[in-house]
Design a protein around this motif. Structure first.
Motif, mmCIF file in Angstrom:
data_model
loop_
_atom_site.group_PDB
_atom_site.id
_atom_site.type_symbol
_atom_site.label_atom_id
_atom_site.label_comp_id
_atom_site.label_asym_id
_atom_site.label_seq_id
_atom_site.Cartn_x
_atom_site.Cartn_y
_atom_site.Cartn_z
ATOM 1 N N HIS A 67 0.821 -1.213 0.000
ATOM 2 C CA HIS A 67 0.000 0.000 0.000
ATOM 3 C C HIS A 67 0.855 1.265 0.000
ATOM 4 C CE1 HIS A 67 -3.175 -2.816 0.814
ATOM 5 N NE2 HIS A 67 -2.750 -3.050 2.053
ATOM 6 N N GLY A 68 2.168 1.086 -0.128
ATOM 7 C CA GLY A 68 3.070 2.221 -0.238
ATOM 8 C C GLY A 68 3.738 2.191 -1.597
ATOM 9 N N ASN A 69 5.009 1.729 -1.616
ATOM 10 C CA ASN A 69 5.720 1.636 -2.900
ATOM 11 C C ASN A 69 5.586 0.261 -3.550
ATOM 12 O OD1 ASN A 69 7.264 0.245 -1.077
ATOM 13 N ND2 ASN A 69 9.220 1.190 -1.655
ATOM 14 N N LEU A 70 4.757 -0.609 -2.956
ATOM 15 C CA LEU A 70 4.545 -1.943 -3.533
ATOM 16 C C LEU A 70 3.070 -2.310 -3.460
ATOM 17 C CD1 LEU A 70 5.974 -4.513 -4.674
ATOM 18 C CD2 LEU A 70 5.934 -5.412 -2.336
ATOM 19 N N ARG A 71 2.534 -2.664 -4.595
ATOM 20 C CA ARG A 71 1.166 -3.196 -4.640
ATOM 21 C C ARG A 71 1.267 -4.713 -4.759
ATOM 22 N NH1 ARG A 71 -4.018 -1.631 -8.505
ATOM 23 N NH2 ARG A 71 -5.279 -3.455 -7.924
ATOM 24 N N ILE A 72 0.573 -5.419 -3.866
ATOM 25 C CA ILE A 72 0.586 -6.883 -3.896
ATOM 26 C C ILE A 72 -0.793 -7.395 -4.287
ATOM 27 C CG2 ILE A 72 1.077 -9.000 -2.628
ATOM 28 C CD1 ILE A 72 2.801 -7.428 -0.709
ATOM 29 N N ASP A 73 -0.832 -8.173 -5.349
ATOM 30 C CA ASP A 73 -2.069 -8.814 -5.786
ATOM 31 C C ASP A 73 -2.035 -10.257 -5.288
ATOM 32 O OD1 ASP A 73 -3.175 -6.616 -7.489
ATOM 33 O OD2 ASP A 73 -1.312 -6.964 -8.596
ATOM 34 N N TRP A 74 -2.875 -10.564 -4.301
ATOM 35 C CA TRP A 74 -2.891 -11.882 -3.672
ATOM 36 C C TRP A 74 -3.891 -12.793 -4.375
ATOM 37 C CZ3 TRP A 74 0.668 -12.401 0.187
ATOM 38 C CH2 TRP A 74 1.104 -11.248 0.833
ATOM 39 N N ARG A 75 -3.474 -14.007 -4.675
ATOM 40 C CA ARG A 75 -4.383 -15.008 -5.233
ATOM 41 C C ARG A 75 -4.093 -16.353 -4.547
ATOM 42 N NH1 ARG A 75 -5.819 -10.835 -6.854
ATOM 43 N NH2 ARG A 75 -6.621 -10.242 -8.920
ATOM 44 N N SER A 76 -5.150 -17.036 -4.098
ATOM 45 C CA SER A 76 -5.002 -18.289 -3.350
ATOM 46 C C SER A 76 -5.872 -19.376 -3.960
ATOM 47 C CB SER A 76 -5.389 -18.071 -1.880
ATOM 48 O OG SER A 76 -4.601 -17.056 -1.306
ATOM 49 N N GLY A 77 -5.257 -20.522 -4.261
ATOM 50 C CA GLY A 77 -5.959 -21.583 -4.971
ATOM 51 C C GLY A 77 -6.771 -22.525 -4.116
ATOM 52 N N ALA A 78 -6.595 -22.502 -2.796
ATOM 53 C CA ALA A 78 -7.370 -23.349 -1.876
ATOM 54 C C ALA A 78 -7.312 -24.829 -2.252
ATOM 55 C CB ALA A 78 -8.819 -22.881 -1.813
ATOM 56 N N GLY A 79 -6.144 -25.271 -2.750
ATOM 57 C CA GLY A 79 -5.976 -26.681 -3.057
ATOM 58 C C GLY A 79 -6.676 -27.158 -4.311
ATOM 59 N N ASP A 80 -7.218 -26.245 -5.118
ATOM 60 C CA ASP A 80 -7.979 -26.595 -6.323
ATOM 61 C C ASP A 80 -7.119 -26.278 -7.544
ATOM 62 O OD1 ASP A 80 -9.665 -26.518 -8.588
ATOM 63 O OD2 ASP A 80 -11.419 -26.101 -7.342
ATOM 64 N N ARG A 81 -6.688 -27.317 -8.261
ATOM 65 C CA ARG A 81 -5.769 -27.123 -9.381
ATOM 66 C C ARG A 81 -6.390 -26.280 -10.497
ATOM 67 N NH1 ARG A 81 -0.798 -29.265 -10.865
ATOM 68 N NH2 ARG A 81 -0.125 -27.988 -12.602
ATOM 69 N N ALA A 82 -7.657 -26.512 -10.808
ATOM 70 C CA ALA A 82 -8.314 -25.727 -11.856
ATOM 71 C C ALA A 82 -8.402 -24.259 -11.449
ATOM 72 C CB ALA A 82 -9.707 -26.291 -12.139
ATOM 73 N N ARG A 83 -8.668 -24.021 -10.197
ATOM 74 C CA ARG A 83 -8.750 -22.644 -9.703
ATOM 75 C C ARG A 83 -7.377 -21.968 -9.769
ATOM 76 N NH1 ARG A 83 -11.285 -18.834 -6.863
ATOM 77 N NH2 ARG A 83 -10.229 -17.824 -5.115
ATOM 78 N N ILE A 84 -6.334 -22.701 -9.448
ATOM 79 C CA ILE A 84 -4.983 -22.146 -9.512
ATOM 80 C C ILE A 84 -4.664 -21.706 -10.938
ATOM 81 C CG2 ILE A 84 -2.523 -22.720 -9.295
ATOM 82 C CD1 ILE A 84 -3.376 -24.586 -6.956
ATOM 83 N N ALA A 85 -5.069 -22.508 -11.915
ATOM 84 C CA ALA A 85 -4.839 -22.159 -13.322
ATOM 85 C C ALA A 85 -5.558 -20.863 -13.689
ATOM 86 C CB ALA A 85 -5.310 -23.302 -14.218
ATOM 87 N N GLY A 86 -6.813 -20.731 -13.244
ATOM 88 C CA GLY A 86 -7.570 -19.516 -13.533
ATOM 89 C C GLY A 86 -6.965 -18.287 -12.874
ATOM 90 N N LEU A 87 -6.481 -18.458 -11.663
ATOM 91 C CA LEU A 87 -5.865 -17.343 -10.947
ATOM 92 C C LEU A 87 -4.542 -16.931 -11.584
ATOM 93 C CD1 LEU A 87 -6.581 -18.456 -7.271
ATOM 94 C CD2 LEU A 87 -7.754 -16.682 -8.586
ATOM 95 N N ALA A 88 -3.831 -17.908 -12.161
ATOM 96 C CA ALA A 88 -2.596 -17.585 -12.885
ATOM 97 C C ALA A 88 -2.905 -16.675 -14.076
ATOM 98 C CB ALA A 88 -1.906 -18.866 -13.347
ATOM 99 N N ASP A 89 -3.996 -16.960 -14.770
ATOM 100 C CA ASP A 89 -4.426 -16.097 -15.878
ATOM 101 C C ASP A 89 -4.690 -14.677 -15.382
ATOM 102 O OD1 ASP A 89 -4.341 -17.944 -17.986
ATOM 103 O OD2 ASP A 89 -6.317 -18.737 -17.478
ATOM 104 N N GLU A 90 -5.372 -14.571 -14.253
ATOM 105 C CA GLU A 90 -5.694 -13.260 -13.689
ATOM 106 C C GLU A 90 -4.428 -12.462 -13.384
ATOM 107 O OE1 GLU A 90 -8.246 -13.231 -10.320
ATOM 108 O OE2 GLU A 90 -9.756 -14.553 -11.233
ATOM 109 N N LEU A 91 -3.462 -13.114 -12.751
ATOM 110 C CA LEU A 91 -2.244 -12.411 -12.366
ATOM 111 C C LEU A 91 -1.446 -11.951 -13.582
ATOM 112 C CD1 LEU A 91 -0.935 -14.417 -9.274
ATOM 113 C CD2 LEU A 91 -1.821 -12.076 -9.311
#
Length: 329
Positions: A67-91
């Motif tokens: 929130h200062g000189n670094l913006r962090i975009d957090w994405r968590s897959g919750a153990g779901d491989r398909a969800r992890i793939a979708g979140l990778a696209d988002e990032l």
């Protein structure tokens, strides 16, 4: 006719040439940088929350303030491989300056989508065999980071099971083949150690709630739970099956011991994230991922739950207890 510049005009032009790059550099130094974080754990999971806090603190120590000189975009897959793939696209779509991949599936999905954005990984096993890097000393490409596995670790897990009383002579090795592609490497180490320890080893693959529940019938030996985001995401079911089987078990993370498991011997994932923050800092300041060697773990921790031992009717030898980093009573 073009007239030659006089001395005053030349100095003015040189001043403009010097001042503009300095101004651009100042703007760049003050610009907010962007870090994308992809983790296999759930954001509201205790492990995920702890890891996030550690990373933010470690980055701040290097001067990078969320929130200062670094913006962090957090994405968590919750153990779901398909969800992890979708979140990778988002990032990737967010075009971050750098990515942090926590866990093997996170690295796999991100590397498929970019060969340009630097990726630092943590809590990853055998990155060379998985094709993430060329070798540890010279990773090449855009990926580097910190592993969570050292060769003798798997043999230590098996040795711990043979030290309890009554002694375990048969061990079932639990993992999900679909989410632990490195299991074969660990199994080889475990089987080599088994010959010396005179223990019979048998793979016990799991892939869903039903196969985990079936572990409760394995009452004629001990259980060894391999590192795997699937086993972590399903640890409540695993611990319930172990309690029903009433057999000793060794786990790959102290989280299992905190939640009622018997013993764990593991790398310190918090330390990996702190070290990863150092690499993120260096890359944001101009270093190349290809030039930063992949590093193996340097800190290990042994945790023992005496309450679980009492419930199982097993005795932990004094020598093992003496070397434990944490004893839960």
């Amino acid at each position: 006719m073009v007239r030659p510049l006089n001395r005053r005009a030349c100095l003015a032009l040189l001043g403009t040439i010097v001042v503009l790059p300095a101004s651009a550099q100042a703007q760049q130094a003050n610009a907010t940088r962007r870090l994308g974080v992809l983790s296999v754990t759930a954001a509201d999971d205790a492990i995920g929350q702890t890891r996030s806090a550690i990373l933010v603190e470690a980055l701040a120590a290097h001067g990078w303030k969320e929130h200062g000189n670094l913006r962090i975009d957090w994405r968590s897959g919750a153990g779901d491989r398909a969800r992890i793939a979708g979140l990778a696209d988002e990032l990737i779509a967010l075009k971050p300056d750098i990515l942090l991949a926590v866990g093997t599936p996170s690295v796999e999905e991100l590397r498929r989508r970019t060969a340009m954005i630097p990726i630092v990984f943590a809590v990853v096993t055998d990155p060379v065999s998985q094709g993430f890097v060329q070798n540890l000393a010279h990773p090449g490409g855009n990926i580097t980071g910190f592993t969570d596995y050292d060769g003798p670790l798997a043999g230590k897990w098996l040795e711990m099971l043979t030290q309890v009383t009554p002694k375990v002579s048969r061990v079932f090795v639990v993992y999900n083949p679909a989410t632990a592609p490195f299991a074969a490497l660990m199994l080889r180490t475990i089987e080599d150690a088994a010959r010396t320890l005179h223990v019979t080893v048998e793979p016990a693959p799991v892939h869903d709630a039903a196969s985990i529940a079936a572990l409760a019938s394995r009452k004629d030996g001990g259980l060894l739970i391999l590192p795997d985001f699937f086993t972590m995401a399903n640890r409540a079911h695993l611990l319930a099956a172990v309690r029903e089987a009433r057999v000793p078990a060794v786990f790959w993370s102290r989280t299992f011991v905190d939640e009622g498991g018997l013993m764990s011997y593991s790398t310190d994932s918090a330390e990996q994230l702190r070290r990863a923050a150092g690499y993120i800092d260096r890359i944001l300041k101009g270093a190349q991922a290809a030039d930063l060697p992949v590093q193996n773990p340097t800190k290990f921790e042994l945790a023992v739950n005496l309450k679980a031992a009492k419930a199982l009717g097993v005795t932990i030898p004094p020598g093992l207890l003496a070397t434990a980093n944490d004893v839960i009573e």
